[in-house]
Design an enzyme around this catalytic site. Sequence first.
Site, mmCIF file in Angstrom:
data_model
loop_
_atom_site.group_PDB
_atom_site.id
_atom_site.type_symbol
_atom_site.label_atom_id
_atom_site.label_comp_id
_atom_site.label_asym_id
_atom_site.label_seq_id
_atom_site.Cartn_x
_atom_site.Cartn_y
_atom_site.Cartn_z
ATOM 1 C CB CYS A 90 -5.669 -3.101 -0.204
ATOM 2 S SG CYS A 90 -7.349 -2.568 -0.649
ATOM 3 C CG HIS A 207 -6.470 -3.783 4.521
ATOM 4 N ND1 HIS A 207 -5.550 -2.819 4.147
ATOM 5 C CD2 HIS A 207 -7.511 -3.638 3.669
ATOM 6 C CE1 HIS A 207 -6.019 -2.126 3.121
ATOM 7 N NE2 HIS A 207 -7.208 -2.608 2.804
ATOM 8 C CD GLU A 209 -2.955 -2.965 6.539
ATOM 9 O OE1 GLU A 209 -3.556 -2.142 5.814
ATOM 10 O OE2 GLU A 209 -2.734 -4.141 6.202
#
Length: 237
Positions: A90, A207, A209
């Site tokens: 990002c 993302h 994560e």
Amino acid sequence: MKFGVILFPGSNCDDDMMHVLGNVMGRETIKLWHKDKDALKDFTTEDCVIVPGGFSYGDYVRAGAVARFSPIMESVIDFANRGGYVFGICNGFQIVCEAGLLPGALLRNRDQKFIAKNCYLRTETSNSHITRKLEVGEVINLPIAHAEGRYYADEETIAALIANDQVLFRYSDALGEMGEEANINGSTQHIAGICNEGRNVFGMMPHPERASEAILGNEDGRALFASLIESVEGVTA
């Protein structure tokens, strides 16, 4: 394999990364302060620096443009040039592009609006350290949260990325089709993630994560971190 997660003023995904890499993946993970030029002195080229998401320096000028000049970035560029792994996600993707570690730029979204939602990604190659556990054409689902995520590069650069198998992911629908609606931010050729020619620097807007634990109802992102660890360490992660 050791991970370092850079903290810039305005970063907001650093602790997410610390948790996933340290607690979920079980690897030594260190937070790196952006002003520390010597933060990577104990890192080897088998380690990885994470440039996380957020709004570094408030996205002033443009996203990633100021963070690129933080003292640590000189060390990150040198680390990458020596073969160390760098993964920008990002805002981190924006920063590594600004730093010249990846080609192209991230522009304002096509509809000029901030987008925060889940999206589908089609895997374009398994020939990278973060996609080796994925099949070409496999569709994964990851969250995005950005206002400047529209990947852009000139025709020559795009042609080189494709020829060198550097496109990692493209925005798609659940079936892997790439209609106009699936290109959620208007990126050139639906590109959502790329790597460098040396295949040790990776960047993507979604993302992973935020989708790496069963408790969240989505573990698609875990495969990317597991791929990198297994590729480097040669053990199942």
